[in-house]
Write an enzyme that holds these catalytic residues in place. Structure first.
Site, PDB file in Angstrom:
ATOM      1  N   LYS A  22       0.838  -1.174   0.062  1.00 28.32           N
ATOM      2  CA  LYS A  22       0.024   0.147   0.134  1.00 28.32           C
ATOM      3  C   LYS A  22       0.926   1.194   0.045  1.00 28.32           C
ATOM      4  CE  LYS A  22      -1.690   1.516   4.032  1.00 28.32           C
ATOM      5  NZ  LYS A  22      -1.303   3.143   4.519  1.00 28.32           N
ATOM      6  N   ASN A  23       2.093   1.328   0.777  1.00 26.70           N
ATOM      7  CA  ASN A  23       2.762   2.319   0.923  1.00 26.70           C
ATOM      8  C   ASN A  23       3.624   2.624  -0.084  1.00 26.70           C
ATOM      9  OD1 ASN A  23       1.272   3.233   3.176  1.00 26.70           O
ATOM     10  ND2 ASN A  23       2.933   2.661   4.752  1.00 26.70           N
ATOM     11  N   CYS A 120      -4.711  12.876  12.616  1.00 24.75           N
ATOM     12  CA  CYS A 120      -5.242  11.421  12.581  1.00 24.75           C
ATOM     13  C   CYS A 120      -4.962  10.929  13.990  1.00 24.75           C
ATOM     14  CB  CYS A 120      -4.652  10.673  11.644  1.00 24.75           C
ATOM     15  SG  CYS A 120      -2.955  10.331  11.800  1.00 24.75           S
ATOM     16  N   ARG A 125       0.058  15.559  11.826  1.00 21.26           N
ATOM     17  CA  ARG A 125       0.891  15.067  10.868  1.00 21.26           C
ATOM     18  C   ARG A 125       1.208  16.313   9.841  1.00 21.26           C
ATOM     19  NH1 ARG A 125      -0.714   9.543   9.739  1.00 21.26           N
ATOM     20  NH2 ARG A 125       1.137   9.403   8.415  1.00 21.26           N
ATOM     21  N   ASP A 328       5.126   1.157  12.322  1.00 23.20           N
ATOM     22  CA  ASP A 328       3.841   0.554  11.739  1.00 23.20           C
ATOM     23  C   ASP A 328       3.730  -0.700  12.005  1.00 23.20           C
ATOM     24  OD1 ASP A 328       3.882   2.180   8.318  1.00 23.20           O
ATOM     25  OD2 ASP A 328       3.324   2.811  10.099  1.00 23.20           O
ATOM     26  N   ARG A 420      -8.222   0.037   5.450  1.00 22.04           N
ATOM     27  CA  ARG A 420      -7.282   0.953   4.543  1.00 22.04           C
ATOM     28  C   ARG A 420      -5.979   0.198   4.387  1.00 22.04           C
ATOM     29  NH1 ARG A 420      -6.185   6.028   7.905  1.00 22.04           N
ATOM     30  NH2 ARG A 420      -4.972   6.118   5.761  1.00 22.04           N
TER      31      ARG A 420
END
Ligand code: EPZ
Length: 443
Positions: A22-23, A120, A125, A328, A420
Site C-alpha cells: 500500500k505505502n 489522525c 501529521r 507501523d 485501509r
C-alpha cells in the site's frame, strides 16, 4: 460500520501470499502525474486507501483502468486532462497520503493546490518538511483556507513554469519524512538542474519509487540511501512497474505466526525489508525458516515459515526510520510481547501518541504502563476476549492478533480502519484456520 467477531485459540496452519505494498503504491500512483504516457502498476492491493487515491487522481484528469488478475491486480493510469490543479479536502481528509500528489502535480503542471491533510489518530501529521523541500526548488507557497497553494517559478525569457534544482536538508525532529521525500524527489525529477536531498527517507517504498522514476527516464542516484542526487530532465515517459511486497502486511502475519499456536508459510515475503523485525523476533526466540530459492519463479522474494516457540522471551523495541524498527509494526509487536514471559519495553519515537491500542489491549487483560513515549509491557499468561474499538490502521491489526490469541470472544468495532491497509484480512485469516467473521453494520 463493520465489526470483526473472533473466537480465539484456533491454531493457524497454511500458506499466505503477501500483497503489493500500500505505502509503495500510493506515491507510485501519484507519480503518474509526471508523464502524459500510461503508467501500469502490477500487484496493486484492493484497499480503501488505494480506491481513494484512484478517486483523487480521477478528479485530477487521470484515466484509470483496473484489471483483476487473480492475486495480482493491475492498474493503468493515464493523464488525459491537465486543466485541474486542485486536490480537494473531501478526498484528502480521508487519506493523508493524498499529499503525495503535490510534488508531481507542481512539477508537471507548474502549479498545485492541495488541501492540508488533517491530523489522525496517531497524532498531528505536519507537512512543513514537504513545503521546505518544494520551496528550496523555487516554489512559491501560500496557505489559504486550509489549502496549500504552490506555483513553480516562471523560467526567465519564457512563459513556462519550471522548478529549479537545489541542495536540500529534509530532516525533521523525528528524522526523515517518507512522503516528504517522495514529493521532493518527484518534483526534482523534472526540475532544471541538479538536486541533492540530504536526510532522505530510506524506506523501501521510496527506493521503489526512485527505481520506477528511473525506468521512466529520470536520473536519480542513491535510492534507499539518506542522500539522493537527482539530475532534472525535460520529460518522463510511461512505464510498467511491479510493486514491491507490503513489508508491514508481511510483518503483521509474521508476528501472528510468532504469537499464536501456528505453523504458517508466507510467500512473496520481503525479508530484506524486515531485518529490524527479524532481529527482534530472534531475540524473543522465534525461529523463521527462510527459503530464497524461489523455485517456482512466482516471485523474486522469499518464502518464510514461522512457528511459535515454546515461550516468548521479552525484549525492547524502539521505533526508528528505516532500516530501524518500523513504527507501523509497533502495535502488533506490543500484542505479541503481552504474551512474553517477563517485562518488555516499547518506545515510540516516530509518533509519540501512537498508543491508542494500549487501553484496548488492557481491556483484554494486558498489563501495560505508559510513561511518555514508552510503554512497559508485563507478560500475561493469556488475553481474555472482550469488545474493543479499532482506532487506527495498525492499532486495529494489533487488536486482531490479540483476539486470535485470546480465550473467548473478541469483537472489534470500526474495522474500516483495518480495510485501509489489509486486503480482506478476515478471509486471509479464515484461510489459515482462524475463527473470525465480519459482521456488517446491517447485522
Ligand atoms: C509514512 O507516512 C507512512 N504512510 C506511514 O504509514 C508511516 O507510519 C510513516 O511514513 C513513518 O514510517 C505512507 O507511506 C502512506 P513521515 P508519512 O512524513 O510519510 C514528522 C501506515 O500505517 N514529519 O515519514 O506521512 C512526522 O510527524 C501509515 O501505513 C514532520 O515533522 O510519515 C513523524 O513524526 C501510518 N514534518 C515523522 O516526521 C513533515 O513535514 C515521520 O513522518 C513530515 C513529517
Amino acid at each position: 460500520m463493520d465489526t470483526f467477531v473472533i473466537n480465539g485459540g484456533n491454531p493457524l496452519r497454511g500458506t499466505l501470499r503477501i500483497n503489493g505494498s500500500k505505502n509503495a503504491c500510493l506515491p507510485l500512483m501519484a507519480a503518474c502525474l509526471l508523464t502524459d504516457e500510461p503508467v501500469t502498476l502490477v500487484d496493486v492491493p484492493n484497499l480503501s486507501d488505494i480506491r481513494n487515491m484512484m478517486r483523487l487522481l480521477a478528479a485530477l484528469g487521470v484515466d484509470l483502468e483496473l484489471v483483476e488478475h487473480g492475486e495480482q491486480n493491475t492498474v493503468t493510469l493515464t493523464v488525459t486532462d491537465t486543466a485541474e490543479h486542485t486536490a480537494h479536502y473531501d478526498i484528502v481528509k480521508t487519506m493523508r497520503a493524498g499529499i503525495c500528489v503535490l510534488g508531481p502535480m507542481l512539477a508537471k503542471r507548474g502549479e498545485a493546490r492541495v488541501s492540508m491533510p488533517g491530523g489522525c489518530a496517531i497524532g498531528d501529521r505536519p507537512v512543513d518538511l514537504h513545503l521546505r523541500g518544494l520551496e528550496a526548488l523555487g516554489a512559491e507557497i501560500e496557505l489559504d483556507a486550509g489549502d496549500i497553494i504552490t506555483k513553480a517559478p516562471i523560467t526567465a525569457g519564457s512563459q513556462t513554469r519550471r522548478l529549479v534544482g537545489n541542495t536540500i536538508f529534509l530532516g525533521g525532529p523525528n528524522g526523515s519524512t517518507v512522503l516528504g521525500t517522495a514529493n521532493v524527489m518527484c518534483a526534482a525529477a523534472l526540475a532544471e538542474g541538479e538536486t541533492v536531498i540530504e536526510c532522505a527517507a530510506c524506506e523501501p517504498e521510496i527506493a521503489d519509487l526512485a527505481n520506477m522514476l528511473n525506468k521512466m527516464g529520470a536520473k536519480i542516484e542513491g535510492a534507499g540511501s539518506p542522500r539522493l542526487t537527482i539530475q532534472g530532465v525535460e520529460k518522463l515517459h510511461g512505464v510498467t512497474h511491479q510493486v514491491i511486497p507490503d513489508r508491514i502486511e508481511a510483518g503483521t502475519y509474521a508476528i501472528a505466526g510468532a504469537m499464536l499456536d501456528s505453523d504458517i508459510t508466507l510467500t512473496n515475503y520481503p525479508t530484506d525489508f524486515l531485518m529490524a523485525l527479524h532481529d527482534r523476533l530472534d531475540r524473543t526466540g522465534v525461529s523463521m525458516n527462510i527459503d530464497s530459492t524461489n523455485n517456482d519463479g512466482s516471485s523474486e522474494y522469499d518464502t518464510v515459515r514461522i512457528q511459535r516457540p515454546e515461550q516468548l522471551t521479552p525484549t525492547q523495541i524502539v521505533t526508528q526510520p528505516h532500516p530501524g524498527f518500523p513504527t507501523d509494526l509497533q502495535a502488533q509487536m506490543m500484542a505479541m510481547l503481552c504474551l512474553a514471559n517477563g517485562n518488555s519495553l516499547i518506545t515510540e519515537k516516530i509518533y509519540q501518541d501512537r498508543f491508542l491500542h494500549v487501553a484496548e489491549l488492557a481491556r483484554m487483560g494486558a498489563q501495560l504502563k505508559r510513561s511518555g513515549p514508552s510503554v512497559m509491557v508485563a507478560g500475561i499468561p493469556e488475553f481474555i476476549g472482550a469488545p474493543v474499538m479499532a482506532s487506527d490502521l495498525r492499532a486495529s491489526a494489533g487488536l486482531v492478533l490479540a483476539g486470535l490469541a485470546a480465550k473467548g470472544t473478541t469483537t472489534i468495532n470500526r474495522v474500516y480502519h483495518l480495510d485501509r491497509g489489509y486486503e480482506k484480512m478476515e478471509l486471509a485469516l479464515q484461510k489459515l484456520g482462524a475463527d473470525i467473521q465480519r459482521i456488517d453494520d446491517r447485522g
